[in-house]
Design a protein around this motif. Structure first.
Motif, PDB file in Angstrom:
ATOM      1  N   UNK A  93     -15.259  13.679 -37.314  1.00 41.54           N
ATOM      2  CA  UNK A  93     -14.510  14.918 -37.141  1.00 41.54           C
ATOM      3  C   UNK A  93     -13.599  14.742 -35.936  1.00 41.54           C
ATOM      4  N   UNK A  94     -12.580  15.581 -35.833  1.00 42.70           N
ATOM      5  CA  UNK A  94     -11.686  15.536 -34.687  1.00 42.70           C
ATOM      6  C   UNK A  94     -12.228  16.401 -33.564  1.00 42.70           C
ATOM      7  N   UNK A  95     -11.936  15.972 -32.330  1.00 44.94           N
ATOM      8  CA  UNK A  95     -12.354  16.713 -31.150  1.00 44.94           C
ATOM      9  C   UNK A  95     -11.220  16.680 -30.130  1.00 44.94           C
ATOM     10  N   UNK A  96     -11.020  17.795 -29.463  1.00 44.81           N
ATOM     11  CA  UNK A  96      -9.976  17.917 -28.450  1.00 44.81           C
ATOM     12  C   UNK A  96     -10.485  17.385 -27.114  1.00 44.81           C
ATOM     13  N   UNK A 127      -3.954  15.935 -27.645  1.00 50.15           N
ATOM     14  CA  UNK A 127      -4.825  14.886 -27.117  1.00 50.15           C
ATOM     15  C   UNK A 127      -6.195  14.992 -27.796  1.00 50.15           C
ATOM     16  N   UNK A 128      -6.325  14.337 -28.942  1.00 55.61           N
ATOM     17  CA  UNK A 128      -7.537  14.436 -29.749  1.00 55.61           C
ATOM     18  C   UNK A 128      -8.086  13.048 -30.057  1.00 55.61           C
ATOM     19  N   UNK A 129      -9.353  13.020 -30.461  1.00 62.49           N
ATOM     20  CA  UNK A 129      -9.936  11.774 -30.943  1.00 62.49           C
ATOM     21  C   UNK A 129     -10.910  12.082 -32.072  1.00 62.49           C
ATOM     22  N   UNK A 130     -11.385  11.028 -32.715  1.00 66.04           N
ATOM     23  CA  UNK A 130     -12.344  11.149 -33.808  1.00 66.04           C
ATOM     24  C   UNK A 130     -13.725  10.817 -33.268  1.00 66.04           C
TER      25      UNK A 130
END
Length: 139
Positions: free
Chosen positions: A30-33, A54-57
């Motif tokens: 899932x994506x997270x900020x 600015x997100x990551x998985x």
């Protein structure tokens, strides 16, 4: 055994590719900020809470809870006609994001309940890996 029509193709693009690649490998992400720690699905280019790009998985555990569901007895897309009845649900991942999915392995959907624990089950459907969930305690 009757042949089942293939699913409509998933909208895989550069943004959603990490999700589908993880599912193909047998797990969920899932994506997270990075700015506010909000987590979500499906993929998007900015955080729905603070609009940061600015997100990551992040990996999901595969554990979820049932938020809501509906059992379809009528196909609203011809691809699903041979699958009736089927259960579409909103599952909330242990990590917070919610996703639309299917509940499988259920003999009687009337025994489903709100907050019921679910476990991820990746199934191959028409050659495509699809994330679905099964009740953890069985029904």
């Amino acid at each position: 055994m009757t042949a089942v029509a293939p699913l409509p193709p998933a909208p895989v693009d550069e943004l959603s590719r990490p999700f589908w690649e993880a599912v193909e490998k047998g797990h969920l992400v899932f994506q997270c900020c990075r700015a506010c720690a909000n987590a979500w699905l499906p993929a998007r280019s900015e955080c729905p809470a603070c609009l940061s790009a600015d997100t990551d998985w992040r990996p999901a555990s595969g554990n979820a809870r049932l938020v809501s569901w509906v059992v379809y007895h009528r196909a609203f897309n011809a691809s699903f006609a041979d699958r009736l009845p089927y259960t579409v649900a909103i599952a909330e991942l242990e990590e917070g994001p919610r996703m639309i999915t299917n509940i499988v392995g259920v003999d009687d959907p009337e025994h489903l309940s709100v907050d019921q624990p679910l476990t991820l089950k990746i199934e191959r459907d028409g050659g495509v890996a699809v994330p679905r969930f099964v009740p953890r305690n069985g029904v």
